[in-house]
Design an enzyme around this catalytic site. Structure first.
Site, PDB file in Angstrom:
ATOM      1  N   HIS A  16       0.957  -1.119   0.115  1.00 10.67           N
ATOM      2  CA  HIS A  16      -0.034   0.022   0.075  1.00 10.67           C
ATOM      3  C   HIS A  16       0.994   1.400  -0.170  1.00 10.67           C
ATOM      4  CE1 HIS A  16      -2.994  -2.832   2.205  1.00 10.67           C
ATOM      5  NE2 HIS A  16      -3.310  -2.617   0.824  1.00 10.67           N
ATOM      6  N   GLU A  26       2.183  -5.464  10.916  1.00  4.89           N
ATOM      7  CA  GLU A  26       1.640  -4.183  11.112  1.00  4.89           C
ATOM      8  C   GLU A  26       2.424  -3.288  12.257  1.00  4.89           C
ATOM      9  OE1 GLU A  26      -0.897  -2.630   9.109  1.00  4.89           O
ATOM     10  OE2 GLU A  26      -1.552  -4.304   8.403  1.00  4.89           O
TER      11      GLU A  26
END
Length: 365
Positions: A74, A248
């Site tokens: 992303h 993450e």
């Protein structure tokens, strides 16, 4: 023989190390139509540029690990990109020497330039051949890129000394253990800042050693996936039996605005890992970490899908049994357990894609 332009490029990379910058500004230098760019650094490390944003290193003394570090799947998730970019700069300029083969993947280059999550399609929903599905825009950059990344992974894991791309079911290299850490940051803040998604293992055992390693990276929360997905980490896990995780590392920030002190543990530990240096990690202990299993995967089926909580609610916020989480035409979605938590809530996904994961606490045997 290389052209004078290619030789100048190699000299520039070896002196400055700015592979990512060149990939973003002058991607035509590394396109598949050109001859592969390979060269050897002064410390004996072989460099193989696969494509824009994809670069592989083989040290002179190859260890027993094949490691993939991917970032920028992303484009606006900048902290992992900055961490991996610095690794590549330091390797190319011989400030560090690798102990194992390493492939760096900087995923969505156009989205980085636009400071957006993606351009046309969510790249992290296009692996395991999902890029060829009739449900996605076949003309999207991300579809071609997902295919290119799959081929790069296959090449790296199955043909370490060859440019030939092997099929996904090729025989593994017997002397190497495979790893893939797909590094991200999350759209919203999290009660547990750093966490990892462990892909579905189809009945295989979870690696407590890997959980201890990630704990040394500062990751103390783990989600055990309960089904097949089309994420990048699942692709490497399923197709190549790699130890693979979606990791993450915090909240999305623009380039240059990350507080890099918050990434000291992961930065140091991953650097030690790729360099083959001794690692300091605690023996596995359930009490040191939070482990969840995925309970519900809630997909968006209607344009009127709405989350029934605030947009700034942190990941891992919990609900009582029966609490309304989201609704759309013809459906309501509620918590099934007391203490059920939400992760990755996002009402702005495409129809058919995941809008919420819910998780409940669990342990490993």
């Amino acid at each position: 023989m290389y052209t004078s332009q290619t030789n100048q490029l190699i000299d520039q990379l070896a002196s400055e190390g700015q592979f990512l910058l060149l990939s973003r500004r002058s991607s035509e230098l590394f396109t598949a139509e050109k001859d592969p760019v390979e060269f050897t650094l002064s410390n004996g490390t072989l460099v193989h540029i696969v494509a824009p944003g994809i670069i592989a290193f083989t040290p002179a003394e190859k260890g027993n690990k094949a490691i993939i570090l991917s970032s920028g799947i992303h484009g606006n998730e900048t902290a992992p990109i900055e961490i991996c970019d610095q690794y590549v700069v330091d390797i190319l300029t011989c400030k560090i020497t690798l102990g194992h083969r390493v492939l760096f993947i900087f995923g969505n280059l156009p989205a980085m330039d636009k400071a957006t999550r993606f351009v046309d399609e969510n790249l992290n929903r296009l692996f395991s051949q999902a890029h060829s599905s009739a449900s996605v825009n076949q003309n999207a950059y991300e579809c071609a890129r997902a295919k290119e990344l799959e081929e790069a992974v296959a090449q790296f894991y199955n043909a370490p000394l060859s440019n030939k791309v092997q099929p996904a079911n090729a025989t593994p290299q017997d002397d190497e253990t495979r790893y893939h850490y797909d590094l991200h940051t999350a759209i919203r803040p999290s009660k547990n800042e750093k966490f990892a998604v462990y892909p579905y293992l189809h009945g295989e055992s979870h690696s407590k050693e890997q959980l201890s390693f990630l704990l040394a990276c500062g990751v103390d929360t783990f989600l055990l996936s309960g089904s097949s997905t089309t994420t990048f980490s699942y692709f490497s896990s399923r197709q190549f039996n790699a130890h693979a995780f979606t990791v993450e590392l915090g909240k999305v920030q623009p380039f240059g605005q990350n507080d890099m002190s918050r990434f000291t543990a992961v930065n140091t530990t991953l650097r030690q890992f790729i360099c083959g240096e001794p690692l300091i990690s605690k023996p596995y202990n359930n009490d040191d970490m939070l482990i969840y299993r995925v309970n519900q995967v809630i997909n968006k089926h209607s344009d009127d899908f709405v989350l029934d909580f605030s947009d700034d609610l942190p990941n891992f916020s919990t609900f009582e049994k029966g609490a309304l989480l989201a609704h759309e035409t013809g459906a309501e979605y509620r918590a099934q357990y007391d203490g059920e938590a939400v992760v990755f809530p996002n009402a702005n996904v495409a129809l058919g894609q995941r809008a919420i994961l819910t998780v409940v606490p669990t342990t490993l045997d």
